[in-house]
Design a protein around this motif. Structure first.
Motif, PDB file in Angstrom:
ATOM      1  N   LEU A   1      55.981  49.434  37.088  1.00  0.00           N
ATOM      2  CA  LEU A   1      54.907  48.616  37.648  1.00  0.00           C
ATOM      3  C   LEU A   1      53.558  49.298  37.422  1.00  0.00           C
ATOM      4  N   ARG A   2      53.514  50.589  37.640  1.00  0.00           N
ATOM      5  CA  ARG A   2      52.265  51.333  37.427  1.00  0.00           C
ATOM      6  C   ARG A   2      51.801  51.204  35.976  1.00  0.00           C
TER       7      ARG A   2
ATOM      8  N   ALA B   1      52.483  48.793  33.910  1.00  0.00           N
ATOM      9  CA  ALA B   1      52.053  47.415  33.672  1.00  0.00           C
ATOM     10  C   ALA B   1      50.647  47.172  34.227  1.00  0.00           C
ATOM     11  N   LEU B   2      50.367  47.730  35.390  1.00  0.00           N
ATOM     12  CA  LEU B   2      49.035  47.586  35.983  1.00  0.00           C
ATOM     13  C   LEU B   2      47.980  48.278  35.128  1.00  0.00           C
ATOM     14  N   LEU B   3      48.288  49.476  34.664  1.00  0.00           N
ATOM     15  CA  LEU B   3      47.356  50.206  33.818  1.00  0.00           C
ATOM     16  C   LEU B   3      47.076  49.449  32.524  1.00  0.00           C
ATOM     17  N   GLU B   4      48.104  48.810  31.981  1.00  0.00           N
ATOM     18  CA  GLU B   4      47.935  48.040  30.749  1.00  0.00           C
ATOM     19  C   GLU B   4      47.022  46.837  30.989  1.00  0.00           C
ATOM     20  N   LEU B   5      47.219  46.143  32.117  1.00  0.00           N
ATOM     21  CA  LEU B   5      46.375  45.006  32.444  1.00  0.00           C
ATOM     22  C   LEU B   5      44.915  45.421  32.608  1.00  0.00           C
ATOM     23  N   VAL B   6      44.689  46.527  33.301  1.00  0.00           N
ATOM     24  CA  VAL B   6      43.331  47.018  33.517  1.00  0.00           C
ATOM     25  C   VAL B   6      42.669  47.379  32.189  1.00  0.00           C
ATOM     26  N   ALA B   7      43.434  47.998  31.289  1.00  0.00           N
ATOM     27  CA  ALA B   7      42.888  48.404  29.998  1.00  0.00           C
ATOM     28  C   ALA B   7      42.523  47.191  29.138  1.00  0.00           C
TER      29      ALA B   7
ATOM     30  N   PRO C   1      34.536  46.320  42.094  1.00  0.00           N
ATOM     31  CA  PRO C   1      35.423  45.186  42.390  1.00  0.00           C
ATOM     32  C   PRO C   1      35.202  44.686  43.816  1.00  0.00           C
ATOM     33  N   LEU C   2      35.142  43.383  43.974  1.00  0.00           N
ATOM     34  CA  LEU C   2      34.805  42.785  45.263  1.00  0.00           C
ATOM     35  C   LEU C   2      36.022  42.323  46.048  1.00  0.00           C
ATOM     36  N   ILE C   3      37.164  42.286  45.410  1.00  0.00           N
ATOM     37  CA  ILE C   3      38.358  41.778  46.084  1.00  0.00           C
ATOM     38  C   ILE C   3      39.570  42.575  45.593  1.00  0.00           C
ATOM     39  N   GLU C   4      40.528  42.805  46.486  1.00  0.00           N
ATOM     40  CA  GLU C   4      41.690  43.603  46.092  1.00  0.00           C
ATOM     41  C   GLU C   4      42.928  43.126  46.819  1.00  0.00           C
ATOM     42  N   ILE C   5      44.075  43.589  46.327  1.00  0.00           N
ATOM     43  CA  ILE C   5      45.353  43.246  46.941  1.00  0.00           C
ATOM     44  C   ILE C   5      46.322  44.389  46.674  1.00  0.00           C
ATOM     45  N   SER C   6      47.163  44.679  47.649  1.00  0.00           N
ATOM     46  CA  SER C   6      48.164  45.731  47.444  1.00  0.00           C
ATOM     47  C   SER C   6      49.349  45.160  46.671  1.00  0.00           C
ATOM     48  N   VAL C   7      49.903  45.982  45.799  1.00  0.00           N
ATOM     49  CA  VAL C   7      51.038  45.573  44.960  1.00  0.00           C
ATOM     50  C   VAL C   7      52.097  46.668  45.057  1.00  0.00           C
ATOM     51  N   ALA C   8      53.331  46.271  45.379  1.00  0.00           N
ATOM     52  CA  ALA C   8      54.410  47.248  45.535  1.00  0.00           C
ATOM     53  C   ALA C   8      55.661  46.759  44.815  1.00  0.00           C
TER      54      ALA C   8
ATOM     55  N   PHE D   1      50.128  50.558  45.248  1.00  0.00           N
ATOM     56  CA  PHE D   1      49.133  50.329  44.212  1.00  0.00           C
ATOM     57  C   PHE D   1      48.130  49.297  44.725  1.00  0.00           C
ATOM     58  N   ILE D   2      46.853  49.511  44.406  1.00  0.00           N
ATOM     59  CA  ILE D   2      45.792  48.601  44.818  1.00  0.00           C
ATOM     60  C   ILE D   2      45.179  48.003  43.553  1.00  0.00           C
ATOM     61  N   PHE D   3      45.303  46.687  43.433  1.00  0.00           N
ATOM     62  CA  PHE D   3      44.814  45.946  42.272  1.00  0.00           C
ATOM     63  C   PHE D   3      43.487  45.300  42.663  1.00  0.00           C
ATOM     64  N   LYS D   4      42.438  45.501  41.861  1.00  0.00           N
ATOM     65  CA  LYS D   4      41.092  45.073  42.247  1.00  0.00           C
ATOM     66  C   LYS D   4      40.454  44.222  41.153  1.00  0.00           C
ATOM     67  N   ALA D   5      39.588  43.294  41.588  1.00  0.00           N
ATOM     68  CA  ALA D   5      38.889  42.428  40.636  1.00  0.00           C
ATOM     69  C   ALA D   5      37.588  41.941  41.257  1.00  0.00           C
TER      70      ALA D   5
END
Length: 294
Positions: free
Chosen positions: A24-25, A27-33, A7-14, A49-53
């Motif tokens: 929230l965790r 939901a993030l895992l579901e999105l990644v899957a 992943p080239l870009i990321e953002i922290s999510v709290a 949490f660090i969300f990456k794309a």
């Protein structure tokens, strides 16, 4: 076009409240899957949490899906994945010799050749020493030492990419040597090779933009102001097609800028191209595009 190796870009999510953190965790895992190209981790220091794309647009689309749900959360600033690269061949002969306490000592000698790999090849470790010079468990320790430095280089603490390490010689002591001693020696040798011979590298993106002809000159000027290199300009189906390579750090927010310059008739696509050294004037990037060190 090569795919991005991470992943080239990321953002922290709290989560706004601790009660919603586990939700929230999930939901993030579901999105990644469900979405190729997304990744997710937890910062070991802050617990955020660090969300990456791979791109800003894909990360933005994922965040919009998350915002449509019932979980309230806050985000940090976008960050771009800087890396470090070796620029020339280095051959290091390193002796690790240390008295720990009393009669207990550590001894390990390694001779390693480090050189840049072809872009995209990745990091490689080879042991070409004559059989019997070092026990296999010591060679394993050397490989672990090499791998440990790959996670954080010497320029800005960013991961190191595209380097080949070749073990060409070594020596050990019957009593004082151990796999740990050789791991320490290899780590020190690699860091010595990187000092003065590595650079900070940034992801460069291949960009294709379709705009009305009346807006083409303004868009090209904007891209050049973003350190973009214009590759081609052509006309297709009553639109001007501009292709360029631009540092990802400079492309943050480009979608909104393009709409303001060229209107709703403009569109663009972006894909990873390669890594390139950061110009010296940009060695200290602003917080918005600070280097990812994890």
């Amino acid at each position: 076009m090569p795919s991005a190796p991470w992943p080239l870009i990321e953002i922290s999510v709290a989560a706004v409240s601790d009660d919603n953190r586990s939700n929230l965790r999930s939901a993030l895992l579901e999105l990644v899957a469900e979405t190729p190209g997304l990744d997710f981790s937890t910062d070991s220091t802050t617990g955020q949490f660090i969300f990456k794309a791979g791109t800003e647009s894909s990360l933005g689309a994922a965040l919009e899906r998350l915002r449509a749900g019932p979980i309230a959360f806050e985000t940090g600033r976008l960050q771009v994945a800087y890396r470090e690269r070796l620029t020339r061949r280095r051959e290091i002969d390193f002796l690790h010799k240390r008295v720990i306490k009393g009669n207990e000592s550590q001894f390990a000698r390694v001779k390693l050749r480090f050189e840049p790999s072809e872009p995209g090849v990745g990091n490689v470790f080879n042991a070409t020493i004559t059989e019997g010079i070092l026990p296999s468990e010591y060679v394993d320790g050397i490989e672990r030492g090499f791998a440990s430095v790959l996670t954080a280089g010497v320029v800005a603490g960013c991961p190191v990419i595209d380097v080949t390490a070749e073990l060409i010689d070594g020596a050990y002591h019957e009593i004082d040597s151990s796999p740990l001693a050789f791991e320490i020696a290899a780590r020190a040798a690699f860091r010595e090779a990187l000092h003065g011979s590595s650079v900070l590298a940034e992801p460069i993106m291949a960009v294709e933009i379709a705009v009305p002809e009346r807006s083409a000159a303004r868009v090209i000027s904007d891209l050049q102001g973003r350190r973009g290199l214009i590759r081609d300009r052509s006309v297709r189906s009553n639109a001007t097609i501009i292709t360029a390579t631009v540092p990802l750090a400079e492309m943050l927010g480009f979608g909104s800028r393009l709409q303001s310059v060229a209107g709703d008739g403009a569109c663009f696509s972006i894909a990873f191209s390669h890594y390139a050294p950061v110009p010296s004037l940009d060695l200290d990037p602003p917080p918005m595009v600070a280097a990812l060190r994890a």
